[in-house]
Motif scaffolding. Structure first.
Motif, PDB file in Angstrom:
ATOM      1  N   GLU A  68       0.867  -0.785  -0.058  1.00 22.31           N
ATOM      2  CA  GLU A  68       0.398  -0.300   0.184  1.00 22.31           C
ATOM      3  C   GLU A  68       1.292   0.924  -0.153  1.00 22.31           C
ATOM      4  OE1 GLU A  68      -2.854   0.648   3.522  1.00 22.31           O
ATOM      5  OE2 GLU A  68      -3.599   1.812   2.063  1.00 22.31           O
ATOM      6  N   CYS A  69       2.184   0.776   0.698  1.00 24.45           N
ATOM      7  CA  CYS A  69       2.616   2.479   0.908  1.00 24.45           C
ATOM      8  C   CYS A  69       3.794   2.567  -0.753  1.00 24.45           C
ATOM      9  CB  CYS A  69       4.256   1.835   1.335  1.00 24.45           C
ATOM     10  SG  CYS A  69       4.056   1.666   3.551  1.00 24.45           S
ATOM     11  N   TRP A  70       3.512   1.667  -1.450  1.00 22.20           N
ATOM     12  CA  TRP A  70       4.124   1.899  -3.239  1.00 22.20           C
ATOM     13  C   TRP A  70       3.170   2.451  -3.358  1.00 22.20           C
ATOM     14  CZ3 TRP A  70       5.017  -4.287  -4.289  1.00 22.20           C
ATOM     15  CH2 TRP A  70       6.442  -4.622  -3.184  1.00 22.20           C
ATOM     16  N   GLU A  71       1.800   1.720  -3.689  1.00 23.88           N
ATOM     17  CA  GLU A  71       0.662   2.577  -3.792  1.00 23.88           C
ATOM     18  C   GLU A  71       0.398   4.227  -3.943  1.00 23.88           C
ATOM     19  OE1 GLU A  71      -1.933   0.220  -5.844  1.00 23.88           O
ATOM     20  OE2 GLU A  71      -4.079   0.913  -5.640  1.00 23.88           O
ATOM     21  N   VAL A  72       0.777   4.201  -2.153  1.00 23.13           N
ATOM     22  CA  VAL A  72       0.190   5.492  -2.125  1.00 23.13           C
ATOM     23  C   VAL A  72       1.500   6.561  -2.488  1.00 23.13           C
ATOM     24  CG1 VAL A  72       0.040   7.602   0.230  1.00 23.13           C
ATOM     25  CG2 VAL A  72      -1.192   4.922   0.084  1.00 23.13           C
ATOM     26  N   ILE A  73       2.769   6.231  -2.520  1.00 22.32           N
ATOM     27  CA  ILE A  73       3.890   7.216  -3.152  1.00 22.32           C
ATOM     28  C   ILE A  73       3.167   7.500  -4.506  1.00 22.32           C
ATOM     29  CG2 ILE A  73       6.233   7.449  -3.691  1.00 22.32           C
ATOM     30  CD1 ILE A  73       6.051   5.227  -0.929  1.00 22.32           C
ATOM     31  N   GLU A  80       6.630  11.031 -11.458  1.00 22.33           N
ATOM     32  CA  GLU A  80       7.803  10.084 -12.352  1.00 22.33           C
ATOM     33  C   GLU A  80       9.110   9.858 -11.218  1.00 22.33           C
ATOM     34  OE1 GLU A  80       9.380  12.237 -14.790  1.00 22.33           O
ATOM     35  OE2 GLU A  80      11.036  10.790 -15.910  1.00 22.33           O
ATOM     36  N   SER A  81       9.077   8.648 -10.845  1.00 23.94           N
ATOM     37  CA  SER A  81      10.170   7.851 -10.134  1.00 23.94           C
ATOM     38  C   SER A  81      10.738   7.211 -11.027  1.00 23.94           C
ATOM     39  CB  SER A  81       9.349   7.103  -8.971  1.00 23.94           C
ATOM     40  OG  SER A  81       8.525   6.146  -9.737  1.00 23.94           O
ATOM     41  N   HIS A  82      12.418   7.303 -10.338  1.00 19.58           N
ATOM     42  CA  HIS A  82      13.387   6.572 -10.622  1.00 19.58           C
ATOM     43  C   HIS A  82      13.297   5.481  -9.944  1.00 19.58           C
ATOM     44  CE1 HIS A  82      13.639   9.362 -14.001  1.00 19.58           C
ATOM     45  NE2 HIS A  82      14.210  10.749 -13.193  1.00 19.58           N
ATOM     46  N   LYS A  92       9.258  -5.051  -7.803  1.00 26.43           N
ATOM     47  CA  LYS A  92       7.904  -5.506  -7.918  1.00 26.43           C
ATOM     48  C   LYS A  92       7.238  -3.850  -7.608  1.00 26.43           C
ATOM     49  CE  LYS A  92       4.757  -9.224  -5.783  1.00 26.43           C
ATOM     50  NZ  LYS A  92       4.853  -9.269  -4.601  1.00 26.43           N
ATOM     51  N   TRP A  93       8.144  -3.046  -6.671  1.00 26.42           N
ATOM     52  CA  TRP A  93       7.923  -1.831  -7.043  1.00 26.42           C
ATOM     53  C   TRP A  93       7.682  -0.789  -8.208  1.00 26.42           C
ATOM     54  CZ3 TRP A  93      11.419   1.570  -2.677  1.00 26.42           C
ATOM     55  CH2 TRP A  93      10.604   3.068  -2.831  1.00 26.42           C
ATOM     56  N   PHE A  94       8.629  -1.208  -8.449  1.00 22.89           N
ATOM     57  CA  PHE A  94       8.714  -0.291 -10.357  1.00 22.89           C
ATOM     58  C   PHE A  94       7.014  -1.192 -10.606  1.00 22.89           C
ATOM     59  CE2 PHE A  94       9.607  -1.169 -14.803  1.00 22.89           C
ATOM     60  CZ  PHE A  94       9.947   0.317 -14.863  1.00 22.89           C
ATOM     61  N   ASP A  95       6.671  -2.343 -11.007  1.00 23.01           N
ATOM     62  CA  ASP A  95       5.218  -2.323 -12.097  1.00 23.01           C
ATOM     63  C   ASP A  95       4.555  -1.791 -11.389  1.00 23.01           C
ATOM     64  OD1 ASP A  95       6.937  -4.516 -14.028  1.00 23.01           O
ATOM     65  OD2 ASP A  95       6.926  -6.135 -11.815  1.00 23.01           O
ATOM     66  N   TYR A  96       4.618  -1.977 -10.745  1.00 21.54           N
ATOM     67  CA  TYR A  96       3.084  -1.061  -9.103  1.00 21.54           C
ATOM     68  C   TYR A  96       3.110  -0.189  -9.724  1.00 21.54           C
ATOM     69  CZ  TYR A  96       1.438  -5.316  -6.879  1.00 21.54           C
ATOM     70  OH  TYR A  96       1.201  -6.628  -6.552  1.00 21.54           O
ATOM     71  N   ALA A 104       7.695   6.386 -15.353  1.00 20.43           N
ATOM     72  CA  ALA A 104       8.436   5.638 -14.099  1.00 20.43           C
ATOM     73  C   ALA A 104       9.444   4.754 -14.887  1.00 20.43           C
ATOM     74  CB  ALA A 104       7.434   5.013 -13.256  1.00 20.43           C
ATOM     75  N   THR A 105      10.670   5.538 -13.860  1.00 20.95           N
ATOM     76  CA  THR A 105      11.989   4.568 -15.155  1.00 20.95           C
ATOM     77  C   THR A 105      12.611   3.103 -14.056  1.00 20.95           C
ATOM     78  OG1 THR A 105      13.309   6.126 -14.371  1.00 20.95           O
ATOM     79  CG2 THR A 105      12.577   6.431 -16.617  1.00 20.95           C
ATOM     80  N   ALA A 106      13.079   1.783 -14.973  1.00 23.20           N
ATOM     81  CA  ALA A 106      13.699   1.517 -13.884  1.00 23.20           C
ATOM     82  C   ALA A 106      15.081   1.241 -14.192  1.00 23.20           C
ATOM     83  CB  ALA A 106      13.242   0.141 -14.904  1.00 23.20           C
ATOM     84  N   HIS A 107      15.765   1.401 -12.948  1.00 26.94           N
ATOM     85  CA  HIS A 107      17.634   1.061 -13.375  1.00 26.94           C
ATOM     86  C   HIS A 107      18.056   0.089 -12.125  1.00 26.94           C
ATOM     87  CE1 HIS A 107      17.569   4.867 -14.704  1.00 26.94           C
ATOM     88  NE2 HIS A 107      16.323   4.755 -14.249  1.00 26.94           N
ATOM     89  N   MET A 108      18.275  -1.324 -12.697  1.00 28.13           N
ATOM     90  CA  MET A 108      18.628  -1.997 -12.370  1.00 28.13           C
ATOM     91  C   MET A 108      20.158  -2.463 -11.951  1.00 28.13           C
ATOM     92  SD  MET A 108      16.190  -5.295 -14.166  1.00 28.13           S
ATOM     93  CE  MET A 108      15.362  -3.561 -15.175  1.00 28.13           C
ATOM     94  N   PHE A 109      20.596  -2.668 -10.705  1.00 20.63           N
ATOM     95  CA  PHE A 109      21.586  -2.934 -10.924  1.00 20.63           C
ATOM     96  C   PHE A 109      22.415  -4.672 -10.242  1.00 20.63           C
ATOM     97  CE2 PHE A 109      23.165  -2.705  -5.661  1.00 20.63           C
ATOM     98  CZ  PHE A 109      21.521  -2.347  -5.869  1.00 20.63           C
ATOM     99  N   ASP A 110      23.473  -4.579 -10.547  1.00 22.30           N
ATOM    100  CA  ASP A 110      24.196  -5.872 -10.217  1.00 22.30           C
ATOM    101  C   ASP A 110      23.937  -6.195  -9.167  1.00 22.30           C
ATOM    102  OD1 ASP A 110      26.133  -8.422 -11.548  1.00 22.30           O
ATOM    103  OD2 ASP A 110      26.257  -8.493  -9.485  1.00 22.30           O
ATOM    104  N   ARG A 111      23.578  -7.619  -8.454  1.00 24.47           N
ATOM    105  CA  ARG A 111      23.427  -7.837  -6.836  1.00 24.47           C
ATOM    106  C   ARG A 111      24.366  -8.337  -6.222  1.00 24.47           C
ATOM    107  NH1 ARG A 111      20.322 -14.115  -8.376  1.00 24.47           N
ATOM    108  NH2 ARG A 111      22.859 -15.202  -8.351  1.00 24.47           N
TER     109      ARG A 111
END
Ligand SMILES: *Cc1c(COP(=O)(O)O)cnc(C)c1O
Length: 350
Positions: A68-73, A80-82, A92-96, A104-111
């Motif tokens: 719900e916090c993801w959604e409220v944000i 427009e969030s990065h 999942k946060w990005f997908d929602y 919204a944009t996604a920026h993945m980094f190596d774990r």
């Protein structure tokens, strides 16, 4: 059965006693517009300040889940969030968010890598989203790096998912604008409540955007919180339990030290057990509160079954890591004796 699942997880032994007390005190039927509830809200926030060191100018909101916090944000605090992430919860946060704000944009980094903040220089957008503790793969982003990211982006709000670390490790809340967690992880409580901590800047931004279309629009949450109330009937019992746990718990720096010592003991153990090793080879990238363990050869199903027979519930590997990994919660509610028992179980299997 001792649950080492990283959420929902083992609750504090005192919880049944607190529930009984709640019943006796009439908390189970407490009206959420009553003076008593308002006092409970205020007291819980004071304890968050005292025990977790939430800054006194930050506000605390009660929601029902981290989701719900993801959604409220996405709804009320940003257009427009990065999103910077290395695992399934960040994704999942990005997908929602993407469903609400298509920009919204996604920026993945190596774990295996520490978040390199020098790589990011966002000129557009209004918010940067970081998952501080990635529960799916057992990694974490150091708060100092979140602070660096904030320094590089003075015009963006910084939102941090600390669902599986808040109340487990010490967080410097002043380094970011929005922090949230649900209580079924490090708080050692049953699920059904989330906490969102917001800076004055985040609140000012939300009031500027003035989004009012939802029951949980931030403007409504904020207006209600001004009088220590919530927009809908909250999980009053969960708020009471949170208050009691915070009251009885040590200050976070003491809890944090304990968690880090236990983390080090786990890391050591996994070095000597050749059949098991930490999924994350780079120790500096590993989460203190969630251990992801890889099984090299051998039968993971059998290991989990044996663990269950010995009274331990291990956490499943998350998503595409399910086949060859499992997870162990290193949350404060777990007792030293229980951890030692599980360690002996792994050592016995050599
Ligand atoms: C567990 C978890 C969530 C989801 O929490 P809910 O309370 O189920 O919504 C989100 N983010 C992280 C990092 C988590 O560990």
């Amino acid at each position: 059965m001792i649950s080492f699942y990283p959420g929902p997880s083992r609750v504090y032994d005192e919880v049944p006693r607190y529930v009984k007390a709640a019943h006796k005190k009439g908390i189970l039927s407490l009206n959420h517009r009553s003076e008593e509830f308002m006092k409970l809200y205020e007291k819980t926030v004071a304890l968050m300040q005292e025990k977790l060191h939430v800054p006194s100018d930050y506000k605390v909101f009660f929601l029902s889940s981290a989701t719900e916090c993801w959604e409220v944000i996405a709804q009320s605090l940003s257009h427009e969030s990065h999103h910077i992430f290395n695992g399934a919860f960040g994704e999942k946060w990005f997908d929602y968010t993407k469903k609400i704000n298509s920009a919204a944009t996604a920026h993945m980094f190596d774990r295996e890598e520490l978040l390199d903040t020098s790589k990011y220089n966002f000129t557009s957008g209004d918010l940067i989203a970081v998952t501080q503790n990635e529960t799916s793969n057992g990694t974490q982003v150091a708060v100092t790096r979140i602070a660096e990211l904030a320094q590089r982006h003075p015009h963006h709000l910084i939102a941090v998912d600390a669902t599986s670390s808040m109340a487990g490790i010490e967080l410097d809340f002043s380094t970011a604008d929005i922090w949230f967690a649900s209580v079924q992880k490090c708080f050692g409580l049953p699920a059904g409540l989330a906490i969102m901590v917001c800076s004055p800047r985040a609140i000012a931004r939300a009031l500027e955007l003035n989004e009012t279309n939802h029951y949980n629009s931030f403007t409504t949450l904020n207006a209600m919180a001004e009088k220590w109330q919530t927009s809908c009937t909250p999980n009053v019992l969960a708020v009471y339990l949170l208050m009691r746990v915070l009251k009885d718990q040590d200050p976070i720096e003491i809890v944090s030290n304990k968690i880090i010592q236990r983390f080090q003991a786990w890391s050591k153990l996994l070095e000597v057990n050749l059949a098991l090793q930490p999924l994350i080879r780079n120790e500096a990238a590993r989460s203190y509160t969630v251990l992801a363990v890889e099984m090299k050869g051998g039968d993971l199903g059998k290991l989990k079954a044996q663990a269950k027979k010995s009274g331990f519930l291990l956490g499943e590997g998350y998503g595409n890591l399910k086949g060859n990994t499992f997870r162990i919660a290193n949350f404060p509610a777990l007792r030293r004796k229980e951890i030692q028992k599980l360690m002996r179980f792994f050592l016995g299997r050599g």
